[in-house]
Design an enzyme around this catalytic site. Structure first.
Site, PDB file in Angstrom:
ATOM      1  N   GLY A  14       0.858  -1.192   0.000  1.00 54.42           N
ATOM      2  CA  GLY A  14       0.000   0.000   0.000  1.00 54.42           C
ATOM      3  C   GLY A  14       0.895   1.243   0.000  1.00 54.42           C
TER       4      GLY A  14
ATOM      5  N   SER B 145       0.189  -8.955  -1.306  1.00 53.73           N
ATOM      6  CA  SER B 145      -0.804  -9.949  -1.681  1.00 53.73           C
ATOM      7  C   SER B 145      -1.548  -9.510  -2.935  1.00 53.73           C
ATOM      8  CB  SER B 145      -1.787 -10.119  -0.527  1.00 53.73           C
ATOM      9  OG  SER B 145      -2.890 -10.874  -0.940  1.00 53.73           O
TER      10      SER B 145
ATOM     11  N   LYS C  57      -3.199  21.349  -2.222  1.00 56.56           N
ATOM     12  CA  LYS C  57      -3.993  21.540  -1.006  1.00 56.56           C
ATOM     13  C   LYS C  57      -3.302  22.620  -0.176  1.00 56.56           C
ATOM     14  CE  LYS C  57      -4.948  19.304   3.402  1.00 56.56           C
ATOM     15  NZ  LYS C  57      -4.815  18.093   4.220  1.00 56.56           N
TER      16      LYS C  57
END
Ligand code: FAD
Length: 515
Positions: free
Chosen positions: A11, A36, A75
């Site tokens: 991730g 995975s 941002k």
């Protein structure tokens, strides 16, 4: 001698760690990422803190390299809606406070401010957000001249701790696209990628990890294992059984439901900020990317069920939400007692998480990676390095926790049990004293959490002034001194802001050029 690292998880945390370790150590450290193909990533985490720019700098990546590929936007602030009362909003900008005659401008504002809007009176960025402006001109110059830079300058490696500057913006990006981008970056630079499940973890007699057992690729062995397996905490929590310290007693939000909403940004424009809109049992994030909006309701299961939360979110989004699939997420709020145990370091959700308000997940990852490089164990396994790392990362997340508690404690809302209970929850040590100090003098270096956790006193000031639930007085000393310089500075902010709004391009225009 070459060291080896195996990272479990692909991730944001896994690929940020892999790419940073390669950039920092090059061939001196062998890096393998095992992820995975079956277990997905969390799929959220798209707003960042202003320190993130230094991460991309460290990888030698310019904005033109990665922003278009990850649907990135700028941002400049967090816009907090409805925290004081329905229909109100204020900004927490990435802009340090001006100081006049040794006194922060917001302290002066308490005495001589002419409107109710401390944010627009004291800072430039709120004006840019309202105008959906880009922080850069079309020739790439930044709106804030202090940070102007030569576009041809070489990118340099730097760490958060060295940063005495408050960079005036962060980014929004698509989390899946960013993980893909960083994985290509890392693999091109020699990181080995294994797509497989880790089905077992073998420990030696001293409880150190000996190897990871995969389903199809045999055993993976390394000097150091980095657990980036997300909330599962497969190594740190499961295999090494390190206790978890829950923050639930002070931060009760433990669920989220998220949607990805397509938008026509050319028509709607892109507001350069994350919006956090307070709700009955939590708050909704709105994160504008280049081609869609990421949105989600963060709530406490004790006060709201998942179906009700999804309904609230769909109503909030409107007709555009009709056919979209909702992603329901359980959150584990708190931190691992130690993030580094024996030869295993947890980074990302596996080590801790303090709900997404103010976007600190990726900041905590970046901070952990930098500290890992600083305290990298080498071959002698010096326990002092490990212990110092643990102290520094624990302090960072505890500081973030305190800053977030302030949002609920300080919000003027008391319209239901959720908001009333927020005023009664346990406070971390010393925070009750600090809350009292802020009533007589807005937060400063002496009255805020003392260890590095990204938020500076001016951020606490914005919350204290914007949330509306803490009774505040201006310091009596300001009744005894000449206020002319302060009044002049407040006028100057307004003039500078108007000029910027007139001259800066819109964010859509600037980002379209960058593509
Ligand atoms: P994950 O994305 O869950 O990745 C885990 C990885 O481990 C996956 O690749 C999975 O395949 C792998 N894995 C797990 N078990 C195994 C196994 N046995 N074998 C092989 N592989 C395995 N942060 C921000 O900075 N800004 C935000 O706006 C923000 N919003 C958030 C909103 C919500 C609702 C939540 C929950 C978090 C948010 N965060 C945010 C935090 C941010 O999403 C995470 O910090 C970030 O995505 C890192 O996640 P991760 O890599 O640790 O875990």
């Amino acid at each position: 001698m070459t060291q080896s690292v195996v990272i479990l998880g692909g991730g944001t945390a896994g690929w940020m760690t892999a790419s940073y370790l390669r950039a920092a150590f090059a061939d001196s450290v062998d890096v393998t990422v095992v992820e995975s193909g079956r277990i997905g990533t969390i799929g959220v985490g798209e707003a960042t803190f202003s320190t993130v720019r230094h991460f991309f700098d460290s990888l030698g990546l310019s904005e033109a390299d990665w922003m278009p590929e990850c649907n990135g936007t700028y941002k400049l602030a967090v816009r907090l809606e409805n925290w004081r009362a329905p229909g109100t909003y204020f900004y927490h900008p990435f802009e340090r406070m001006r100081v006049v005659d040794g006194v922060p401008l917001t302290d002066w504002w308490q005495k001589v401010g002419e409107t109710d809007h401390f944010d627009r009176d004291c800072f430039l960025i709120p004006w840019l957000c309202d105008a959906k402006a880009s922080p850069r001109y079309l020739d790439h110059r930044l709106f804030e001249q202090d940070f102007d830079e030569d576009p041809d300058r070489p990118l340099y490696r730097t760490t958060l701790a060295e940063q005495n500057t408050q960079f005036p913006y962060a980014y929004h990006f698509d989390a899946s696209l960013l993980a893909g981008f960083l994985s290509r970056y890392a693999v091109e630079r020699g990181v080995r990628r294994v797509i497989d499940d880790v089905v077992d973890v073998r420990l030696d007699e001293q409880g150190w990890i000996e190897h990871l057992v995969t389903r199809e690729h045999g055993d993976l062995t390394a000097d150091l294992y980095v657990d980036c397996s997300g909330f599962r905490s497969r190594l740190l929590g499961d295999a090494l059984e390190e206790p978890f310290i829950s923050f639930q007693d002070s931060l009760p939000n433990d669920r989220a439901v998220a949607l990805r909403v397509p938008v026509d940004t050319a028509v709607q424009g892109i507001r350069p900020c994350t919006t956090a809109t307070a709700q009955e049992a939590g708050w909704i994030w709105t994160i504008p990317l280049f081609d869609r909006i990421g949105t989600g309701y963060v709530y406490a299961a004790d006060y709201c069920g998942p179906e009700e939360a999804e309904r609230v979110l769909r109503d909030f989004v409107g007709p555009a939400a009709a056919d979209l699939e909702a992603n329901h997420i359980r959150m584990r709020i708190g931190r691992s007692n130690r993030a580094w145990v024996n030869n295993c370091v947890g980074i990302g959700l596996s080590a801790g998480f303090v709900e997404p308000l103010q976007s600190t997940g990726i900041f905590l990852i970046q901070h952990a990676i930098e500290q890992l490089v600083r305290y990298f164990p080498g071959t002698n396994r010096d326990p002092v390095l490990r212990d110092t790392y643990n102290l520094s990362t624990a302090r960072a997340i505890e500081g973030v926790r305190e800053f977030l508690i302030l949002h609920y404690r300080g919000a003027a809302r008391v319209d239901n049990d959720y908001w009333r209970d927020a005023k009664k929850r346990r406070l971390p040590d010393d925070m009750a004293i600090r809350l009292e100090q802020w009533q007589s003098k807005l937060p400063d270096n002496d009255t805020t959490y003392p260890y590095y956790h990204a938020f500076e006193p001016y951020s606490y000031v914005c919350m204290a002034l914007g949330l509306g639930g803490i009774p505040l007085r201006h310091p009596p000393a300001l009744d005894l001194v000449d206020t002319r310089a302060a009044r002049h500075e407040l006028t100057r902010v307004r003039q500078q802001a108007r000029k910027l709004v007139e001259t800066l391009p819109s964010q859509v225009e600037y980002l379209s050029r960058l593509r």
